[in-house]
Design a protein around this motif. Structure first.
Motif, PDB file in Angstrom:
ATOM      1  N   ARG A 124       7.019  12.750  -4.985  1.00 48.97           N
ATOM      2  CA  ARG A 124       7.965  13.177  -6.015  1.00 48.97           C
ATOM      3  C   ARG A 124       9.051  12.152  -6.250  1.00 48.97           C
ATOM      4  N   SER A 125       8.874  10.955  -5.714  1.00 47.41           N
ATOM      5  CA  SER A 125       9.795   9.863  -6.011  1.00 47.41           C
ATOM      6  C   SER A 125       9.680   9.471  -7.478  1.00 47.41           C
ATOM      7  N   PRO A 126      10.784   9.358  -8.220  1.00 51.14           N
ATOM      8  CA  PRO A 126      10.688   8.970  -9.632  1.00 51.14           C
ATOM      9  C   PRO A 126      10.064   7.596  -9.824  1.00 51.14           C
ATOM     10  N   PHE A 127      10.175   6.723  -8.835  1.00 54.63           N
ATOM     11  CA  PHE A 127       9.572   5.397  -8.923  1.00 54.63           C
ATOM     12  C   PHE A 127       8.052   5.494  -8.816  1.00 54.63           C
ATOM     13  N   VAL A 128       7.576   6.303  -7.880  1.00 55.57           N
ATOM     14  CA  VAL A 128       6.132   6.506  -7.732  1.00 55.57           C
ATOM     15  C   VAL A 128       5.578   7.211  -8.963  1.00 55.57           C
ATOM     16  N   ILE A 129       6.317   8.208  -9.481  1.00 54.67           N
ATOM     17  CA  ILE A 129       5.875   8.937 -10.676  1.00 54.67           C
ATOM     18  C   ILE A 129       5.785   7.999 -11.875  1.00 54.67           C
ATOM     19  N   ALA A 130       6.754   7.095 -12.008  1.00 56.12           N
ATOM     20  CA  ALA A 130       6.730   6.146 -13.125  1.00 56.12           C
ATOM     21  C   ALA A 130       5.473   5.294 -13.100  1.00 56.12           C
ATOM     22  N   ILE A 131       5.075   4.859 -11.916  1.00 52.99           N
ATOM     23  CA  ILE A 131       3.867   4.032 -11.789  1.00 52.99           C
ATOM     24  C   ILE A 131       2.620   4.862 -12.071  1.00 52.99           C
ATOM     25  N   GLU A 132       2.594   6.113 -11.580  1.00 48.20           N
ATOM     26  CA  GLU A 132       1.429   6.973 -11.795  1.00 48.20           C
ATOM     27  C   GLU A 132       1.267   7.333 -13.275  1.00 48.20           C
ATOM     28  N   LEU A 133       2.380   7.598 -13.965  1.00 51.38           N
ATOM     29  CA  LEU A 133       2.305   7.922 -15.391  1.00 51.38           C
ATOM     30  C   LEU A 133       1.775   6.741 -16.202  1.00 51.38           C
ATOM     31  N   ALA A 134       2.023   5.519 -15.716  1.00 46.10           N
ATOM     32  CA  ALA A 134       1.523   4.332 -16.409  1.00 46.10           C
ATOM     33  C   ALA A 134       0.058   4.066 -16.092  1.00 46.10           C
ATOM     34  N   GLY A 135      -0.524   4.868 -15.188  1.00 46.36           N
ATOM     35  CA  GLY A 135      -1.939   4.723 -14.872  1.00 46.36           C
ATOM     36  C   GLY A 135      -2.281   3.505 -14.051  1.00 46.36           C
ATOM     37  N   ILE A 136      -1.305   2.965 -13.309  1.00 44.29           N
ATOM     38  CA  ILE A 136      -1.534   1.765 -12.507  1.00 44.29           C
ATOM     39  C   ILE A 136      -2.078   2.183 -11.139  1.00 44.29           C
ATOM     40  N   LYS A 137      -3.211   1.647 -10.759  1.00 37.48           N
ATOM     41  CA  LYS A 137      -3.842   1.983  -9.491  1.00 37.48           C
ATOM     42  C   LYS A 137      -3.271   1.138  -8.354  1.00 37.48           C
ATOM     43  N   ALA A 138      -3.344   1.672  -7.169  1.00 38.06           N
ATOM     44  CA  ALA A 138      -2.964   0.992  -5.922  1.00 38.06           C
ATOM     45  C   ALA A 138      -1.458   0.801  -5.778  1.00 38.06           C
ATOM     46  N   LEU A 139      -0.746   0.506  -6.877  1.00 35.39           N
ATOM     47  CA  LEU A 139       0.683   0.227  -6.787  1.00 35.39           C
ATOM     48  C   LEU A 139       1.488   1.403  -6.247  1.00 35.39           C
ATOM     49  N   PRO A 140       1.149   2.687  -6.549  1.00 31.35           N
ATOM     50  CA  PRO A 140       1.899   3.781  -5.928  1.00 31.35           C
ATOM     51  C   PRO A 140       1.876   3.735  -4.401  1.00 31.35           C
ATOM     52  N   SER A 141       0.756   3.355  -3.827  1.00 29.04           N
ATOM     53  CA  SER A 141       0.677   3.251  -2.368  1.00 29.04           C
ATOM     54  C   SER A 141       1.571   2.132  -1.849  1.00 29.04           C
ATOM     55  N   ILE A 142       1.607   1.026  -2.600  1.00 31.52           N
ATOM     56  CA  ILE A 142       2.456  -0.101  -2.193  1.00 31.52           C
ATOM     57  C   ILE A 142       3.920   0.299  -2.231  1.00 31.52           C
ATOM     58  N   PHE A 143       4.307   1.035  -3.285  1.00 34.71           N
ATOM     59  CA  PHE A 143       5.708   1.435  -3.375  1.00 34.71           C
ATOM     60  C   PHE A 143       6.039   2.499  -2.337  1.00 34.71           C
ATOM     61  N   ASN A 144       5.076   3.339  -1.999  1.00 37.63           N
ATOM     62  CA  ASN A 144       5.311   4.294  -0.922  1.00 37.63           C
ATOM     63  C   ASN A 144       5.568   3.566   0.392  1.00 37.63           C
ATOM     64  N   ALA A 145       4.898   2.427   0.584  1.00 38.68           N
ATOM     65  CA  ALA A 145       5.153   1.612   1.774  1.00 38.68           C
ATOM     66  C   ALA A 145       6.590   1.092   1.763  1.00 38.68           C
ATOM     67  N   MET A 146       7.111   0.772   0.571  1.00 37.03           N
ATOM     68  CA  MET A 146       8.497   0.336   0.454  1.00 37.03           C
ATOM     69  C   MET A 146       9.456   1.467   0.829  1.00 37.03           C
ATOM     70  N   ILE A 147       9.119   2.686   0.419  1.00 41.17           N
ATOM     71  CA  ILE A 147       9.941   3.831   0.789  1.00 41.17           C
ATOM     72  C   ILE A 147       9.914   4.021   2.302  1.00 41.17           C
ATOM     73  N   LEU A 148       8.750   3.825   2.897  1.00 45.31           N
ATOM     74  CA  LEU A 148       8.626   3.916   4.351  1.00 45.31           C
ATOM     75  C   LEU A 148       9.511   2.882   5.039  1.00 45.31           C
ATOM     76  N   ILE A 149       9.546   1.673   4.500  1.00 51.79           N
ATOM     77  CA  ILE A 149      10.408   0.618   5.040  1.00 51.79           C
ATOM     78  C   ILE A 149      11.875   1.020   4.926  1.00 51.79           C
ATOM     79  N   SER A 150      12.228   1.686   3.819  1.00 50.37           N
ATOM     80  CA  SER A 150      13.604   2.129   3.633  1.00 50.37           C
ATOM     81  C   SER A 150      14.030   3.099   4.720  1.00 50.37           C
ATOM     82  N   VAL A 151      13.150   4.025   5.054  1.00 44.70           N
ATOM     83  CA  VAL A 151      13.467   4.995   6.096  1.00 44.70           C
ATOM     84  C   VAL A 151      13.574   4.309   7.454  1.00 44.70           C
ATOM     85  N   MET A 152      12.721   3.327   7.711  1.00 38.54           N
ATOM     86  CA  MET A 152      12.825   2.567   8.950  1.00 38.54           C
ATOM     87  C   MET A 152      14.160   1.825   9.012  1.00 38.54           C
ATOM     88  N   SER A 153      14.612   1.316   7.872  1.00 43.54           N
ATOM     89  CA  SER A 153      15.903   0.639   7.815  1.00 43.54           C
ATOM     90  C   SER A 153      17.040   1.604   8.108  1.00 43.54           C
TER      91      SER A 153
END
Length: 577
Positions: free
Chosen positions: A326-355
């Motif tokens: 439900r991240s607006p960034f992930v939703i923006a990528i999914e609405l654009a129909g871009i494959k694989a990139l949502p997973s990459i951005f989810n990894a960035m969110i994971l890095i944020s939580v680690m930070s």
């Protein structure tokens, strides 16, 4: 600082004096033991610490709730207003941190310039905030219904991991244990280890933000072949998506106002890091000027683009599954129909939580150690080893992180954490406002002792007027939170449990204040008065020879000198890059 508990000579141990690069003179670093904290943080660490503390879950995930309750225009306006408030707070904090680069930073400034009891209350609440955020961040409580007003709403480590559905059946202990082990390893290398890890993680987050800016512009202009919407423009700012960019009227805007305030929390870690910076006089002003503008750009530009390419009423905001879906960034990528990139951005969110988890250990340990070193906590918390590590409080933080396993209990572990986090959910408001008031009081005492602002190594851009504005804005934030707690968006109105989970931090702070006030009435007579008078405030901090002081003033004036349009242009670019 007056007061028995704040006098190092009356604590049984005298703080070690450690050489610093402040004008080539020695500066006392309060450690509470025979070993000082080490000044191993360079300028690049200082800047990334502030960025890493602010750019994270509040931007990548928490902003989604702000869009659905307030709309894109309310989000943009709310984050701009709070961004300005943070800038004023950071300016005030930088001025005091350069003068007094001591451990505990703003907690000790509150004790010195407002009231030791208020400093005790703010410090312990702030430390508890970071203490409880760590297990919450790495917890596996997918059943938690989190309080939306808390510092990091609804976001846990396992919920991000579960974005990848093929690991949903993996026991959540498999994610908690490695992260706790990684935090132990980082703390083993002391403050330098913390700084290096934060530098790398923050750099990755910055790259993600810049990359999304470019992608967002391309999506809005219709440049993605897989996006069937074509050119979007500002369509989502109008009906039927939102009414001129706003949703739910004034109540919706207030909810955004609160979310924005929590999203910017973490920038104050620069003040805590001052005691371990190699050259605080040089690096703190530089970090203050650059980091705040960078954060504002990353937040405001990215959120503006999200508001253009994601409708506020998108059903994806309520999609089942991992919270990061439900991240607006992930939703923006999914609405654009871009494959694989949502997973990459989810990894960035994971890095944020680690930070954030990395920042938790720094924020809580330095606060508790400083309080203990000044007689406001157990003496064992003040211990610092030969490598500059406050081992006792680090161990406390890491042991508290093990409470993440409590959330494996599906019968009520998440509810327990809601109440724990509620004890300190508003700590950032109290800290920001108290920093502003401390700056006002410092300037008053500075003037009363016959000093002028020209003698200050660094001056806040808007002086005490900026601090007055910052204090008022923090009061309005508290009022907005109170309003939303009573009448939440979407109702129901005044649910007792919801209200107290939203506002329990207020009574808890008052309880801490009177606890120390009553204790000090018998044990520390100097702390009995309600507030510190200007004549009682300790402002000497660090005395430097007159010639050195003049050189510092001349250097400061030269740095602030602007010559024509090009001079101002170079200064503006320098504040960002």
């Amino acid at each position: 600082m007056s007061g028995e508990s704040l006098d190092p000579e009356k604590r049984g141990k005298v703080d070690t004096v450690e050489p610093s690069s402040l004008d080539g003179h020695e500066v006392t670093v309060e450690s509470g033991g025979v070993n000082p904290l080490h000044r191993n943080l360079q300028g690049r660490h200082m800047q990334m610490i502030a960025i890493g503390g602010a750019i994270g879950a509040g931007l990548f995930v928490g902003s989604g709730g702000a869009f659905t309750t307030g709309g894109p225009a309310a989000v943009l306006l709310g984050f701009m207003i709070i961004g300005f408030m943070i800038y004023l707070m950071m300016q005030a904090l930088a001025e005091m941190s350069v003068m007094y680069p001591i451990n505990g930073a703003f907690t000790m400034y509150i004790c010195r310039f407002i009231d030791p009891s208020w400093g005790f209350a703010c410090g312990w609440q702030y430390g508890i905030a970071w203490l409880t955020v760590l297990p919450f961040e790495i917890s596996a409580a997918c059943n938690v219904k989190s309080n939306p007003s808390l510092r990091l709403p609804k976001l846990t480590f396992s919920k991000i991991i579960h974005f990848w559905q093929n690991v949903e059946n993996v026991n959540d202990c498999a994610w908690i244990i490695p992260l706790l082990f990684a935090l132990v390893v980082i703390q083993y290398f002391g403050v330098r280890g913390y700084g290096e890890v934060e530098f790398v993680l923050s750099a990755m987050k910055i790259i993600a933000c810049i990359g999304f800016m470019i992608l967002g512009i391309i999506i809005d202009c219709g440049g993605v072949p897989t996006d069937t919407r074509g050119y979007i423009g500002a369509k989502y700012w109008h009906q039927p998506y939102s009414a001129g960019g706003f949703l739910n009227g004034f109540k919706g805007f207030c909810s955004v106002f609160v979310t924005a305030s929590f999203a910017f929390s973490g920038t104050e870690l620069t003040g805590l890091a001052a005691a371990e910076a190699a050259n605080p006089k040089k690096e703190i002003p530089k970090a203050t000027k650059q980091v705040v503008w960078r954060i504002c750009i990353f937040y405001i530009v990215n959120l503006f683009l999200v508001g253009l390419i994601v409708p506020a009423n998108s059903p994806l905001y309520n999609a089942p599954g991992a919270e990061s879906r439900r991240s607006p960034f992930v939703i923006a990528i999914e609405l654009a129909g871009i494959k694989a990139l949502p997973s990459i951005f989810n990894a960035m969110i994971l890095i944020s939580v680690m930070s954030v988890a990395n920042s938790c250990t720094f924020g809580s340990t330095r606060t508790f150690q400083a309080l203990a070193a000044n007689g406001m906590g157990p003496k064992i918390f003040a211990y610092v080893d030969r490598k500059g590590r406050p081992l006792t409080v680090v161990l406390l933080q890491l042991l508290f992180g093990c409470l993440a396993f409590l959330n494996l209990d599906l019968t009520g572990g998440g509810n327990i954490f809601n109440w724990l986090l509620s004890l300190s959910g508003l700590s950032s408001f109290f800290i920001f406002g108290s920093i502003a008031v401390s700056h006002i009081r410092f300037r008053s005492a500075w003037k009363l002792n016959g000093h002028s602002v020209d003698e200050l190594p660094f001056r806040a851009a808007f002086g005490i007027y900026g601090s007055y504005i910052c204090a008022v804005m923090n009061f309005l934030c508290l009022a907005a939170q109170f309003y939303v707690a009573l009448w939440p968006v979407g109702g129901p109105n005044f649910v007792v449990t919801t209200f107290f989970q939203d506002y329990l931090a207020g009574p808890f702070l008052i309880f801490l204040y009177f606890t120390w006030k009553i204790y000090s009435w018998f044990m520390v007579p100097e702390h009995r008065p309600l507030g510190m008078r200007e004549g009682q405030m300790e402002i000497s901090g660090r005395d430097v020879p007159e010639e050195t002081r003049r050189q510092s003033i001349a250097q400061l004036q030269q740095e602030h000198q602007r010559v024509g349009v090009m001079g101002w242009a170079k200064a503006a670019v320098g504040n960002v890059f």
